[in-house]
Design a protein around this motif. Structure first.
Motif, PDB file in Angstrom:
ATOM      1  N   TRP A  20      12.926   7.981   3.984  1.00 29.08           N
ATOM      2  CA  TRP A  20      11.505   7.874   4.281  1.00 29.08           C
ATOM      3  C   TRP A  20      11.279   7.674   5.781  1.00 29.08           C
ATOM      4  N   ILE A  21      12.107   6.839   6.404  1.00 22.41           N
ATOM      5  CA  ILE A  21      11.992   6.597   7.844  1.00 22.41           C
ATOM      6  C   ILE A  21      12.268   7.881   8.624  1.00 22.41           C
ATOM      7  N   VAL A  22      13.300   8.630   8.233  1.00 17.28           N
ATOM      8  CA  VAL A  22      13.643   9.879   8.918  1.00 17.28           C
ATOM      9  C   VAL A  22      12.488  10.872   8.811  1.00 17.28           C
ATOM     10  N   GLU A  64       4.765  11.914  -2.419  1.00 18.09           N
ATOM     11  CA  GLU A  64       4.316  13.225  -1.935  1.00 18.09           C
ATOM     12  C   GLU A  64       3.083  13.121  -1.034  1.00 18.09           C
ATOM     13  N   TYR A  65       2.444  11.950  -1.023  1.00 18.64           N
ATOM     14  CA  TYR A  65       1.296  11.707  -0.138  1.00 18.64           C
ATOM     15  C   TYR A  65       1.652  10.735   0.987  1.00 18.64           C
ATOM     16  N   GLY A  66       2.940  10.574   1.269  1.00 20.06           N
ATOM     17  CA  GLY A  66       3.386   9.748   2.378  1.00 20.06           C
ATOM     18  C   GLY A  66       3.801   8.338   2.003  1.00 20.06           C
ATOM     19  N   GLY A  67       3.707   8.006   0.725  1.00 20.60           N
ATOM     20  CA  GLY A  67       4.102   6.676   0.280  1.00 20.60           C
ATOM     21  C   GLY A  67       5.614   6.516   0.259  1.00 20.60           C
ATOM     22  N   GLU A 118       0.840  -1.210   0.000  1.00 16.22           N
ATOM     23  CA  GLU A 118       0.000   0.000   0.000  1.00 16.22           C
ATOM     24  C   GLU A 118       0.870   1.252   0.000  1.00 16.22           C
ATOM     25  N   TRP A 119       1.920   1.263   0.838  1.00 15.02           N
ATOM     26  CA  TRP A 119       2.846   2.395   0.841  1.00 15.02           C
ATOM     27  C   TRP A 119       3.526   2.553  -0.509  1.00 15.02           C
ATOM     28  N   ALA A 120       3.864   1.443  -1.148  1.00 15.91           N
ATOM     29  CA  ALA A 120       4.536   1.498  -2.450  1.00 15.91           C
ATOM     30  C   ALA A 120       3.592   2.033  -3.530  1.00 15.91           C
ATOM     31  N   ARG A 121       2.292   1.739  -3.406  1.00 13.17           N
ATOM     32  CA  ARG A 121       1.311   2.234  -4.386  1.00 13.17           C
ATOM     33  C   ARG A 121       1.025   3.718  -4.203  1.00 13.17           C
ATOM     34  N   THR A 122       1.198   4.208  -2.980  1.00 14.93           N
ATOM     35  CA  THR A 122       0.918   5.611  -2.675  1.00 14.93           C
ATOM     36  C   THR A 122       2.084   6.475  -3.150  1.00 14.93           C
ATOM     37  N   LYS A 123       1.765   7.597  -3.770  1.00 13.48           N
ATOM     38  CA  LYS A 123       2.811   8.507  -4.246  1.00 13.48           C
ATOM     39  C   LYS A 123       3.607   9.042  -3.059  1.00 13.48           C
TER      40      LYS A 123
END
Length: 90
Positions: free
Chosen positions: A56-58, A33-36, A26-31
């Protein structure tokens, strides 16, 4: 010299972050810029570069810390208001 970055599979990322595999997909599908999470496909596999994962973790950690500070400030303000009102009544 070319600097090659290690890439993790979605399953490896799920294990690293201790989340479910569908969550990583789901994270990979999300852009981004929208938190993906930034990712790319190699054939049918979803891969995530190590450097992208670290960044991304930071960013997520900073967002959560800011959110928790905001919630804590709101809670303290609410608690102060309740105590202040009770003190006025008594």
């Amino acid at each position: 010299m070319i600097d090659f970055d290690r890439s993790y599979s979605a399953k490896e990322v799920a294990e690293i972050l201790n989340v479910s595999l569908p969550t990583v997909y789901e994270w990979a599908r999300t852009k981004p810029e929208y938190g993906g999470i930034p990712s790319f496909k190699f054939g049918s596999r979803v891969l995530i570069r190590e450097s992208d994962l670290q960044k991304w973790i930071v960013v997520r950690r900073r967002i959560w810390q800011a959110l928790l500070r905001h919630v804590a400030q709101g809670f303290c303000a609410m608690l102060f208001t309740i105590i202040w009102k009770k003190a006025r009544i008594a």
